[in-house]
Design an enzyme around this catalytic site. Structure first.
Site, PDB file in Angstrom:
ATOM      1  N   GLU A 414       0.815  -1.167  -0.080  1.00  0.00           N
ATOM      2  CA  GLU A 414      -0.006   0.038   0.092  1.00  0.00           C
ATOM      3  C   GLU A 414       0.706   1.430  -0.033  1.00  0.00           C
ATOM      4  O   GLU A 414       0.909   1.881   0.866  1.00  0.00           O
ATOM      5  CB  GLU A 414      -1.017   0.033   1.201  1.00  0.00           C
ATOM      6  CG  GLU A 414      -2.061  -1.144   0.957  1.00  0.00           C
ATOM      7  CD  GLU A 414      -3.122  -1.098   2.163  1.00  0.00           C
ATOM      8  OE1 GLU A 414      -2.918  -1.120   3.310  1.00  0.00           O
ATOM      9  OE2 GLU A 414      -4.251  -1.377   1.606  1.00  0.00           O
ATOM     10  N   GLU A 484      -4.304 -10.524  -0.073  1.00  0.00           N
ATOM     11  CA  GLU A 484      -5.141 -10.455   1.274  1.00  0.00           C
ATOM     12  C   GLU A 484      -6.631 -10.827   0.638  1.00  0.00           C
ATOM     13  O   GLU A 484      -7.115 -10.242  -0.462  1.00  0.00           O
ATOM     14  CB  GLU A 484      -5.221  -9.042   1.719  1.00  0.00           C
ATOM     15  CG  GLU A 484      -3.788  -8.686   2.315  1.00  0.00           C
ATOM     16  CD  GLU A 484      -3.774  -7.325   2.948  1.00  0.00           C
ATOM     17  OE1 GLU A 484      -4.816  -6.705   3.298  1.00  0.00           O
ATOM     18  OE2 GLU A 484      -2.671  -6.735   2.824  1.00  0.00           O
TER      19      GLU A 484
END
Ligand code: GAL
Length: 958
Positions: A414, A484
């Site tokens: 991220e 994820e």
């Protein structure tokens, strides 16, 4: 403005040695400096002079701290500040690379003598395996340098400064540094020297670095070994009869390394007067035709994201805890770990090599907090930061490159997009072309070998699986992983089976990594385990830090039990005509390591068991195995087979007999529904109605007792304490059910009594159940009958008006005496299950203490439901009640009301009352994964619709 101080400048550090392959060092050559250190905390970076680094500094007034450790988790009553949790947001004003003036600063001092026999050749390095967020280091008054990169190893040459006695090592650690901008991972901010500090003897001429290349050619069954080293040396591998020079390649027949068969060969590199242990695993990672393969085979990640976490020690983990993680993973059929979001302690990777886990090793890099600022100033998109990023990439790869378990490098997490990431990927590819490169945040996949996503819906995964996804053509040719998915926050995640089906359908979908392994609940003096906000943080993100498959104390949650079943590497399903189909879903190994058993159950009771002969099917193969003749059993019993696959021998991670997979195969149709219980006449007298074993209030029609047991508050029940997945994440669309349910008033339904009708053989109570201020309702009719012994309740529900939301649950709840403390039931168990989290629940006869039926989620929420219950007995000693369902029901029993559960913020807020609340559900809404991912799949929605269900109550007296 003056030049920035070292901790705010962009440099990764000064004075450190180049990164190199990590190894523990032999006992003789490694001296641990872990233990008790002198410690002084100051509120700002410059509150105290650096004079403490001078050898004659008097630190007698300092306190002691344990290294490794985070200072905020030590000291008495917040003596050293506290932990702080944020997810995306930086806990300080964003003005890179500047940090706040309030910059807690820990000065650390350690005096030490060299161990006896320590070589006097003046060659040694000092290694720091992890210091958050930066450190400046002095030895015997001489400054060695400084470094940033919290979860990376840093070394200094110190031989020339060492003395036999009374060395003084001084460390200044700041909580905040420019590096903090690169470390915005979703976790606690925990400053300190949290990994080992070690002094290593390194003889003159010892290698700067070495790189073991060990590939495997599955077409010939041979491995090729070459160990590169910057000083010439020899490599021996006795088991393979190998003795070769560094830089020389040799090809020999070997057994390959895989997560399922982690074959390691012990070797030694002798170079520059050092003997370096090698643990060699031969394997080749490749992408062929858009599929990731290891040793020529497609692999499927059954993975988890693992943060390093311990409820008392934060990210400071001892070897036993790391081993426990690995063993727990293996016992739960997990075969892969993403080291979210930084390289783990190196010992963890040794364990992955030994026990067998595929690893995505991730760089210590996240700049997520810039997202909320439109990514303005994002370091990965600003070339001034590139040296720091490259330093992180190099320290990841150089440290960990000799681990066979590491098959993928991940740039970080991220960070948005930017040239800095491209530079990292280029550097990594150049240095180690033998592995794949991963990064999720750039949808172009320009720098990656895998297309990776987090939290896509099932529908999207399906589309990607078919290679029908929009986007760059080159991306469509890449293998796909979910770095994820399935957000394991609180109760859930739901929908795992459906993801797994997609992974097993589409070659391209190579599995995923559940978010995440363990709840980061820190031990708290009042709350048991605390989460964000419990330690007085100014900004925080609440319990979003508790989203693991393990509770903080490493007890498996129901989510982990479910995941184990969903990803089991052997599928056991019904076959035709008294047979079972067994399919080997392992990537590599055959079934020779498993022993199969059958058991025959009648009405949940095991009548007979025996071994089942299953051939050692190769991976990917399946067969049909005939079951034995059913043992004698009552004609009207519901019968089924349970076939289990158990470890045939002890392994490093579980003993023989450990269950790997199981399946149930119905042998007969389900047992007939319980008798209708009609015929008895209700009798009315003195404000009471008696019907069979029960007494009712004649005015309200509410039951007051069943046999000797008082009953209170029996009524239709639609509310559940919203789960984290019901509540959803703030950034989700506004169809999040938890908030909608509350907005519409489902947590405060009113029950209007319309009619109590007494007939010859029944008592009927008509009601209208609806929230204030709304015009939709559930018309609910309770009809009671009895045969004199049993009491039957049939409930009819008819929705009225426009229902915009699904119901949380549909059933009845009633209060019973708290003394009832044992549950015995025939149904799916033994653990909790919901419509989309029920793969692990198997039919059987189960027994539990009432108090053990609940799941203590850190933030209290709906839990503990047992599905497919045919009958339940709740007893205390010889007294109690039996409930039978028509059809089967789900039950939940707990010592507080749903409203109390809903109001609690921590498990410790829940206090047992004098009533046992029993929920008998006809249905519940699914769980989904909307605390971060997609909501409940359509097939698991509990939409308001006409329904009838019946429950029969019989007093139990033994
Ligand atoms: C992801 C992130 C993880 C964690 C998770 C939610 O976006 O990569 O670090 O925050 O969401 O728990």
């Amino acid at each position: 403005m003056d030049a920035l101080p070292w901790y705010e400048d962009l440099s990764p550090g000064r004075g450190t040695l180049p990164p190199r392959a990590w190894y523990a060092g032999s006992d003789a050559a490694a001296f641990s400096l872990n233990g008790s250190w002198g410690f002084r905390l100051s509120p700002t970076a410059d509150a105290e002079y650096e004079s403490f680094a001078a050898p004659d500094f008097d630190a007698s007034g300092w306190s002691a701290i344990t290294v490794p450790g985070h200072w905020v988790l030590q000291g008495k009553e917040k003596e050293y500040g506290g932990p702080a949790y944020t997810n995306v947001q930086y806990p300080f004003p964003v003005d890179p690379p500047r940090v706040p003036t309030e910059n807690p600063t820990g000065d650390h001092l350690r005096r030490f003598d060299l161990p006896d026999g320590w070589p006097a050749d003046g060659r040694a390095v000092l290694r720091f395996d992890g210091v958050e967020s930066c450190a400046r280091v002095w030895l015997n008054g001489t400054e060695l340098g400084d470094f940033k990169g919290s979860r990376l190893a840093h070394e200094f040459a110190v031989g020339h400064l060492l003395k036999a006695r009374d060395n003084v090592l001084a460390l200044r650690v700041h909580q905040w540094s420019s590096g903090s901008y690169l470390e915005d991972q979703d976790q606690w901010w925990l400053p300190g020297v949290f990994r080992d500090v070690t002094l290593l003897h390194r003889p003159a001429g010892s290698p700067g670095d070495f790189f073991t290349h060990a590939s495997y050619d599955h077409t010939t069954g041979t491995g090729t070994l070459r160990v590169d080293c910057d000083v010439p040396g020899r490599v021996t591998v006795p088991e393979l009869g190998l003795d070769l020079a560094t830089g020389e390649a040799v090809t020999v027949p070997v057994e390959p390394w895989s997560a399922e068969a982690p074959r390691l060969y012990e070797g030694v590199l002798t170079a520059g007067g050092e003997r370096i242990p090698l643990r060699i695993g031969f394997r080749t990672v490749a992408v062929e035709d858009g599929v990731m393969k290891v040793n020529g085979r497609r692999i499927l990640f059954r993975g988890v994201n693992r943060h390093e976490f311990h409820p008392e020690h934060g990210r400071s983990l001892d070897l036993a805890t790391m081993r426990e993680d690995v063993q727990l993973m293996k016992r739960h059929n997990i075969n892969a770990v993403r080291t979210s979001h930084y390289p783990p302690h190196p010992a963890f990777l040794d364990l992955c090599d030994t026990y067998g886990l595929w690893v995505i090793d991730e760089g210590d890099l996240e700049t997520h907090g810039f997202q909320d600022l439109g990514w303005r100033g994002n370091p990965v998109d600003d070339e001034r930061w590139t040296p720091a990023l490259l330093d992180r990439a190099a320290r990841l790869v150089e440290r960990d490159k000799n681990h066979p378990s590491v098959v993928v490098w991940s740039l970080g997490n991220e960070c948005g997009t930017g040239a800095g990431l491209t530079a990292m990927a280029r550097w990594i590819r150049d240095r180690d072309p033998s592995r794949l490169v991963h990064y999720e945040g750039d949808r172009s996949c320009a720098d990656t070998d895998l297309y990776s996503r987090m939290y896509p819906t099932h529908a999207e995964v399906d589309e990607i699986g078919r290679r029908a996804d929009e986007g760059p053509e080159a991306r469509r040719r890449l293998p796909f992983v979910l770095c994820e998915y399935a957000h394991a926050m609180g109760n859930g995640p739901g929908g795992l089976s459906e993801y797994q089906r997609l992974f097993e359908t589409y070659e391209r979908c190579q599995g995923g990594f559940v978010w995440e392994w363990i709840d980061h609940g820190l031990v708290h003096p009042v709350h048991g385990h605390g989460y964000g906000g419990d330690f007085g943080e100014e900004v925080h993100d609440g319990n979003f830090v508790c989203d693991g498959l393990l509770f903080p104390d490493r007890t498996p949650s129901p989510g982990l039990v479910e995941y184990k079943k969903v990803i089991e590497p052997v599928r056991i399903t019904p076959g035709p005509a008294n047979s079972v189909r067994v399919a080997n879903g392992h990537d590599v190994v055959d079934l020779a390591h498993l022993a199969f058993t059958w058991s025959f159950l009648a009405d949940g009771e095991t009548l007979a068991t025996g071994p089942l002969d299953v051939p050692p099917l190769a991976s990917g193969a399946s067969t049909r195995v005939t079951l034995p003749t059913a043992p004698a059993h009552p004609a009207d019993a519901e019968t089924l087979w349970t076939v289990r696959a158990l470890l045939a021998h002890d392994t490093a991670w579980a003993p023989a007999g450990h269950e790997v997979a199981w399946g149930q195969i119905p042998a007969s149709a389900p047992a007939p529904a319980p008798r209708k219980a009609t015929g008895a006449r209700p009798v009315r007298s003195a404000g009471r109605i008696t019907l069979g074993p029960a007494v009712f209030d004649a005015r309200t029609g509410e039951p007051l007792a069943v046999g000797p047991l008082p009953v209170t508050g029996l009524r239709l029940d639609v509310w559940r304490a919203p789960t984290d997945n019901d509540e959803g994440a703030p950034w989700q669309p506004d169809d999040r059910h938890g908030p909608l349910w509350r907005e519409l008033g489902l947590h405060r339904m009113r029950h209007r009594l319309d009619e109590v009708v007494l007939e010859d053989d029944s008592l009927t109570v008509r009601t209208r159940v609806a929230p204030a201020a709304r015009d939709f309702a559930l018309r609910t009719t309770y009809r009671w009958t009895s045969d004199g012994t049993a009491l039957r309740l049939s409930v009819e529900v008819v929705p009225e008006g426009e229902w915009r939301v699904p119901l949380p649950r549909l059933g009845v709840r009633l209060g019973l005496p708290a003394a009832l403390d044992r549950a015995v039931w025939y149904g799916a168990g033994p653990g909790e299950a919901y419509p989309d989290t029920r793969a692990a629940a198997r039919l059987g006869r189960w027994e539990a203490a009432v108090d053990a039926l609940r799941t203590p989620y850190l933030r209290p929420q709906e839990n503990g439901s047992r599905v497919d219950t045919r009958w339940l007995e709740l007893t205390s000693g010889s007294e109690g009640v039996r409930v039978e369902g028509d059809p089967a029901f789900a039950f939940t029993a707990r010592r507080w009301t749903t409203e109390q559960l809903d109001a609690a913020a921590h498990d410790t807020d829940l206090v047992a009352g004098d009533t046992l609340w029993l929920h008998l559900d006809h249905a519940q809404h699914g769980i989904g994964s909307q605390s971060c991912g997609p909501g409940v799949l359509p097939e698991y929605r509990l939409d308001a619709a006409a329904a009838t269900f019946a429950l029969t109550f019989t007093p139990v007296a033994r």
